[in-house]
Enzyme design. Structure first.
Site, short mmCIF file in Angstrom:
data_model
loop_
_atom_site.label_atom_id
_atom_site.label_comp_id
_atom_site.label_asym_id
_atom_site.label_seq_id
_atom_site.Cartn_x
_atom_site.Cartn_y
_atom_site.Cartn_z
N HIS A 1 -12.26 -0.37 -8.33
CA HIS A 1 -13.45 0.50 -8.38
C HIS A 1 -13.14 1.96 -8.01
O HIS A 1 -13.96 2.84 -8.24
CB HIS A 1 -14.57 -0.05 -7.47
CG HIS A 1 -14.40 0.20 -6.00
ND1 HIS A 1 -15.48 0.13 -5.13
CD2 HIS A 1 -13.32 0.48 -5.23
CE1 HIS A 1 -15.05 0.40 -3.89
NE2 HIS A 1 -13.75 0.59 -3.92
N ASP B 1 0.87 -1.19 0.00
CA ASP B 1 0.00 0.00 0.00
C ASP B 1 0.89 1.23 0.00
O ASP B 1 2.14 1.11 0.02
CB ASP B 1 -0.95 -0.02 1.22
CG ASP B 1 -2.26 0.73 0.96
OD1 ASP B 1 -2.19 1.95 0.72
OD2 ASP B 1 -3.32 0.10 0.99
N GLY C 1 4.65 1.57 -1.40
CA GLY C 1 4.99 1.91 -2.78
C GLY C 1 3.78 2.47 -3.51
O GLY C 1 2.73 2.70 -2.91
N ASP C 2 3.97 2.65 -4.82
CA ASP C 2 2.92 3.24 -5.65
C ASP C 2 2.48 2.19 -6.66
O ASP C 2 3.26 1.81 -7.53
CB ASP C 2 3.50 4.48 -6.35
CG ASP C 2 2.53 5.06 -7.36
OD1 ASP C 2 1.35 4.65 -7.38
OD2 ASP C 2 2.97 5.94 -8.14
N PHE C 3 1.23 1.74 -6.56
CA PHE C 3 0.82 0.63 -7.44
C PHE C 3 0.63 1.05 -8.90
O PHE C 3 0.35 0.21 -9.74
CB PHE C 3 -0.37 -0.14 -6.88
CG PHE C 3 -1.63 0.63 -6.53
CD1 PHE C 3 -2.09 1.70 -7.27
CD2 PHE C 3 -2.40 0.19 -5.45
CE1 PHE C 3 -3.27 2.35 -6.95
CE2 PHE C 3 -3.59 0.84 -5.10
CZ PHE C 3 -4.02 1.93 -5.85
#
Ligand code: SAM
Length: 340
Positions: A250, A204, A230-232
């Site tokens: 969503h 996350d 981290g950055d997904f």
């Protein structure tokens, strides 16, 4: 045999709907001030509750009376209020607590954009960004107090949903499960408890992953689970044979959702699987919670709830084939996909 009650007249039905705002705010007041926690030990009058929570007794009485009429509390002739099973979910210390959700829906970051639903429907842009000038997750990243209530709300929802997910899906084939956007890890920790041979990663945003680290330790699972920040949109941790995305896709429009799925596609091994856990919108127009959640996504984050066909197309655009949708006995579907 008593005759069935006549349905309420149309004006009464519409009155209840139009003044839904009063219900949302009243629930939020009860949640914010911990009223249900004060009732956990037994019934109390509004005066007693107001004294315990530092509130105005007359006004609190009116809030409790309104919610008693809706089944949140039971009231007796002595004017004491007690929790019903619905009201019990507003306690802090119950599994699947909705106290945090009921609180944050009326926090300014969540409530104010709803005031511009009309503008949102007019121009097709998420009200949140117009109100605050940035995306909701960027905002939460800078506001730790509000984010803490939001994260607790997600944990409560996850506790509600997890049992249904575990009943519906066999996780035994998987050795390493990566929960992408896993919040504080409520779902993954439950899976790992049920499947002692599996290991896991909660992935996350860094500030949320820090909270997940504490939850993993508290669950006694630090030997089999770790949190990673981290950055997904950029990358997700490699090495999983199952990637779970619950209530992630969503949150985003098709372009952004595709970027997340492509990051998973880059990390997933050829025999790996992807499990998207969402309220898949059923066909038809009958009542379904996905329809309401869809509006929350529209206002707050330019996301949407999707049908199975929409998930199939979205996944195909990111290099996945939708294999099947496993129904649960809750409102969620498990969209299983494999890399192609
Ligand atoms: C709606 S919550 C769902 C959390 C959890 N999966 C659940 O179902 O309870 C969305 C999650 O996505 C995370 N998130 C948002 N943007 C992110 C990003 N760029 N990289 C990693 N995580 C992100 C948020 O911090 C949040 O935990």
């Amino acid at each position: 045999m008593p005759s069935p009650a006549a349905p309420p007249p149309p004006d009464a039905v519409l009155f209840q709907m139009v003044f839904g705002k009063a219900v949302t705010q009243a629930l939020s007041v009860v949640a914010r001030f911990g009223v249900a926690d004060h009732l956990a030990a037994g019934p109390k009058t509004a005066d007693e509750l107001a004294a315990a929570a530092g509130l105005n007794p007359g006004h609190l009485y009116r809030v409790l009376r309104a919610l008693a009429g809706l089944g949140v509390f039971a009231a007796d002739d002595a004017g004491r209020f007690a929790l019903t099973p619905v009201g019990n979910l507003l306690r802090s210390d119950v599994p699947g607590s909705m106290r945090a959700v009921a609180t944050y829906v009326c926090d300014p970051w969540s409530w104010t954009p709803w005031g511009d639903l009309a503008g949102c429907v007019r121009d097709g842009r998420p009200a949140f960004e117009k109100t605050f000038g940035e995306g909701v997750f960027d905002y939460l990243g800078k506001h730790p107090d509000e984010a803490a209530t939001f994260d607790a709300g997600m944990t409560g929802f996850s506790q509600q949903e997890t049992a249904a997910v575990l009943r519906a899906y066999d996780f035994s084939p998987y050795r390493t499960i990566v929960d992408v956007g896993g919040g504080h890890g409520a779902l993954l920790l439950s899976i790992l408890k049920a499947y002692p041979a599996a290991r896991g990663v909660v992935y996350d945003a860094p500030q949320v992953a820090a909270g997940a680290t504490g939850a993993i330790r508290a669950a006694g699972l630090a030997d089999r689970c770790r949190a990673e920040g981290g950055d997904f949109f950029t990358a997700v941790p490699p090495g999983g044979d199952l990637y779970v995305l619950k209530h992630i896709i969503h949150d985003w429009n098709d372009a952004r959702a595709t970027a997340i799925l492509k990051a998973v596609r880059a990390a997933i091994p050829p025999a790996g699987k992807l499990l998207v856990v969402e309220m898949v919108v059923p066909s038809g127009f009958g009542p379904h919670p996905s329809h309401v959640l869809d509006l929350e996504m529209m206002v707050l984050c330019d996301g949407k709830e999707r049908t199975e066909a929409e998930y199939r197309d979205l996944l195909a655009g990111a290099g996945f084939r939708l294999a099947r949708v496993v129904p649960t006995d809750g409102p969620h579907g498990l969209v299983e996909a494999i890399p192609v």
